[in-house]
Design an enzyme around this catalytic site. Structure first.
Site, PDB file in Angstrom:
ATOM      1  N   ASP A  38       0.837  -1.199   0.000  1.00 53.97           N
ATOM      2  CA  ASP A  38       0.000   0.000   0.000  1.00 53.97           C
ATOM      3  C   ASP A  38       0.873   1.251   0.000  1.00 53.97           C
ATOM      4  OD1 ASP A  38      -2.318  -1.457   0.042  1.00 53.97           O
ATOM      5  OD2 ASP A  38      -2.683  -1.219   2.204  1.00 53.97           O
ATOM      6  N   TYR A  66       5.262  -8.586   8.668  1.00 52.19           N
ATOM      7  CA  TYR A  66       4.953  -7.160   8.821  1.00 52.19           C
ATOM      8  C   TYR A  66       4.988  -6.757  10.296  1.00 52.19           C
ATOM      9  CZ  TYR A  66       2.825  -7.641   4.152  1.00 52.19           C
ATOM     10  OH  TYR A  66       2.593  -7.896   2.817  1.00 52.19           O
ATOM     11  N   ASP A  80      -7.860   1.891   7.221  1.00 50.76           N
ATOM     12  CA  ASP A  80      -6.624   2.484   7.744  1.00 50.76           C
ATOM     13  C   ASP A  80      -6.874   3.967   8.012  1.00 50.76           C
ATOM     14  OD1 ASP A  80      -6.287   3.954   5.330  1.00 50.76           O
ATOM     15  OD2 ASP A  80      -5.130   2.335   4.433  1.00 50.76           O
ATOM     16  N   ARG A 171      -4.567  -4.510   6.833  1.00 49.26           N
ATOM     17  CA  ARG A 171      -5.614  -3.539   7.190  1.00 49.26           C
ATOM     18  C   ARG A 171      -6.851  -4.256   7.713  1.00 49.26           C
ATOM     19  NH1 ARG A 171      -7.351  -0.799   2.230  1.00 49.26           N
ATOM     20  NH2 ARG A 171      -6.155  -2.341   1.059  1.00 49.26           N
TER      21      ARG A 171
END
Length: 286
Positions: A38, A66, A80, A171
């Site tokens: 993203d 992540y 988000d 997300r």
């Protein structure tokens, strides 16, 4: 130039932005990335240059790790902090409350892809439909969360470490964890720390690549992405058959191998079945 450069993508850049700029840096149109990040996300973005682009298809299924920040009490349309706030409430969470809900998100789970994503339905990107104010039904998809660790609180937000399969939306994971906590939530920050065999320690800041006069020195050979497989050196006759796309006998256990010439050139990713080696994908210069 051929090889893989591990980019530390800065926030605000799309993955396509990065590859577009690196086409000029490496002076080639033959370039592609391994796994979209993203725009708000940072971290490991493998970019394949020249003949190495033949390896992109093998990278699509790579596991990724992540580190994310989950903002509890805030729900947005994009899942988000860049989106429109739909709900906001005061939250008081304990470490015990967080740890209590995380087990249900480990292992194979089902995720509903977010509307603000590049996923296509009937030939149209969901994000394009979302920007027009449309929302369509999305089917839940299975993904696997191999590891999910709570790293503590940071300015009221939850720090999470996630190792997951292809297709996982962090997300959406943040949104779903927030929902399980009873307060809602969204993703506030995201950094990819590994993708496949490459870690953040391998990554080069994008600006360094844009400034350098010697971009080739940052390229890794394509065989590094297959480092988990055993290496085999072929005889001259076997190499000839390999270059001609022919199978040949080789007394090795069944499995996947990296095949090299006697001079050390990476020739192919290969498989052995019943004592016969054949090509999965060739990487030698034609």
């Amino acid at each position: 130039m051929n090889g893989i450069v591990i980019v530390d993508k800065p926030s605000g850049w799309t993955s396509q932005d990065v590859t577009a700029r690196l086409r000029r840096v490496f002076d080639t149109r033959r370039i592609g990335h391994g796994g979209t990040l993203d725009p708000m996300a940072t971290g490991v973005l493998p970019v394949f240059v020249g003949r190495a682009t033949r390896g992109v298809e093998f990278f699509e299924h790579a596991e990724k790790t992540y580190e994310a920040l989950l903002l509890p009490g805030v729900v947005t349309d994009t899942e988000d902090v860049t989106g429109t706030v739909l709900q906001k409430r005061e939250v008081s969470l304990t470490e015990e409350a967080v740890e209590a809900v995380l087990p249900r998100f480990r292992g194979e789970i089902l995720q509903v892809p977010p509307m603000y994503s590049a996923l296509k339905v009937n030939g149209q990107k969901l994000c394009d439909l979302a920007r027009k104010g449309q929302e369509i039904e999305r089917k839940p998809r299975p993904v696997t969360i191999f590891e999910l660790e709570f790293l503590g609180f940071q300015e009221g937000m939850l720090r999470l470490r996630v190792r997951c399969s292809k297709g996982t939306y962090i997300r959406t994971l943040c949104k779903d964890i927030g929902q399980a906590l009873g307060c809602g939530g969204c993703m506030a920050a995201l950094r990819r720390t590994s993708a496949g065999s490459y870690g953040i320690e391998d990554a080069v800041p994008l600006q360094t690549l844009l400034d350098t006069q010697e971009p080739e020195k940052y390229l890794q050979t394509v065989d590094t992405m297959f480092s988990r497989y055993e290496a085999v050196t072929l005889s001259p006759n076997q190499e000839t058959r390999c270059r001609n796309g022919n199978a040949f006998s080789l007394a090795l256990p069944d499995g996947t191998y990296r095949a090299y010439s006697r001079t050390g050139e990476f020739l192919m990713l290969a498989k052995v079945e019943n004592g016969v080696m054949s090509t999965i994908k060739s990487f030698f210069e034609v």
